[in-house]
Write an enzyme that holds these catalytic residues in place. Sequence first.
Site, PDB file in Angstrom:
ATOM      1  N   ASN A  45       8.876   7.178   6.178  1.00 53.42           N
ATOM      2  CA  ASN A  45       9.637   7.871   6.661  1.00 53.42           C
ATOM      3  C   ASN A  45       9.678   9.230   5.770  1.00 53.42           C
ATOM      4  O   ASN A  45       9.352   9.216   4.460  1.00 53.42           O
ATOM      5  CB  ASN A  45      11.285   8.025   6.781  1.00 53.42           C
ATOM      6  CG  ASN A  45      12.088   7.399   5.174  1.00 53.42           C
ATOM      7  OD1 ASN A  45      11.346   6.873   4.344  1.00 53.42           O
ATOM      8  ND2 ASN A  45      13.374   7.303   4.909  1.00 53.42           N
ATOM      9  N   GLU A  58       8.594   4.431  11.757  1.00 54.94           N
ATOM     10  CA  GLU A  58       8.399   3.641  13.208  1.00 54.94           C
ATOM     11  C   GLU A  58       6.993   5.092  13.457  1.00 54.94           C
ATOM     12  O   GLU A  58       6.422   4.603  14.389  1.00 54.94           O
ATOM     13  CB  GLU A  58       9.250   3.170  13.874  1.00 54.94           C
ATOM     14  CG  GLU A  58      10.597   2.285  13.555  1.00 54.94           C
ATOM     15  CD  GLU A  58      11.616   3.195  12.812  1.00 54.94           C
ATOM     16  OE1 GLU A  58      11.743   4.074  11.593  1.00 54.94           O
ATOM     17  OE2 GLU A  58      12.240   2.121  12.630  1.00 54.94           O
ATOM     18  N   CYS A  87      16.062   3.464  14.857  1.00 54.00           N
ATOM     19  CA  CYS A  87      17.335   3.994  15.872  1.00 54.00           C
ATOM     20  C   CYS A  87      16.853   4.589  16.967  1.00 54.00           C
ATOM     21  O   CYS A  87      16.256   3.977  17.688  1.00 54.00           O
ATOM     22  CB  CYS A  87      17.082   5.401  14.761  1.00 54.00           C
ATOM     23  SG  CYS A  87      15.843   6.084  15.177  1.00 54.00           S
TER      24      CYS A  87
HETATM   25  N1  THU Z   1      15.317   6.135   9.325  1.00 54.81           N
HETATM   26  C1  THU Z   1      13.870   5.491   9.480  1.00 54.81           C
HETATM   27  O1  THU Z   1      12.598   5.617   8.799  1.00 54.81           O
HETATM   28  N2  THU Z   1      13.890   4.268  10.695  1.00 54.81           N
HETATM   29  C2  THU Z   1      14.818   3.657  11.168  1.00 54.81           C
HETATM   30  O2  THU Z   1      14.560   3.831  12.168  1.00 54.81           O
HETATM   31  C3  THU Z   1      15.620   4.061  10.624  1.00 54.81           C
HETATM   32  C4  THU Z   1      16.236   5.821  10.350  1.00 54.81           C
HETATM   33  C5  THU Z   1      14.806   6.810   8.211  1.00 54.81           C
HETATM   34  C6  THU Z   1      15.199   8.545   8.783  1.00 54.81           C
HETATM   35  C7  THU Z   1      15.809   8.884   7.427  1.00 54.81           C
HETATM   36  O3  THU Z   1      14.253   9.332   6.688  1.00 54.81           O
HETATM   37  C8  THU Z   1      16.312   7.398   6.468  1.00 54.81           C
HETATM   38  O4  THU Z   1      15.638   6.615   6.999  1.00 54.81           O
HETATM   39  C9  THU Z   1      17.998   7.666   7.023  1.00 54.81           C
HETATM   40  O5  THU Z   1      18.409   7.598   8.127  1.00 54.81           O
END
Ligand code: THU
Length: 143
Positions: A45, A58, A87
Amino acid sequence: MRPEKLIHLADAAVAARRMAYAPYSGFAVGAAVATADGQLFTGCNVENASYGGCLCAERVAAAAAVAAGHRRWQALAIALPGGGTPCGICRQFLSEFAEDLLILAIDTDRPTAPPHRYQLQQLYPHGFSGRDLQAGPPKPPTP
Ligand code: THU
């Protein structure tokens, strides 16, 4: 995919998590996509001070695979505390390329536990796709 390949994929997601840029949430996520021809593309992320600009791990991994010319995938692994699933935006994004992708969710709080396995179809049934666009333009609402 063979079990040793799945372990390799899971390990790549765990390793990619170390690159997460998550100063706002403090929640680091790693991801790895295995392409149809067995290559791996990873992502983490990447957050932004303008929160809406945050990218999930992802989608970073998926976009890296597409940018390298790999649109056919076998599986995606994500590594995150608690072992949650992708998500909603990521489910939609992934379904563009692989409507029934195998997803491994690794709980980094329990590194020795086997990953949970899901099919994207199970997590995201009836998603929107290019097929829906070909149904023609939507009727304008009646006032
Ligand atoms: N996040 C992801 O990278 N993947 C997901 O499926 C859910 C959330 C990240 C986004 C943000 O940087 C942090 O997790 C908190 O939501």
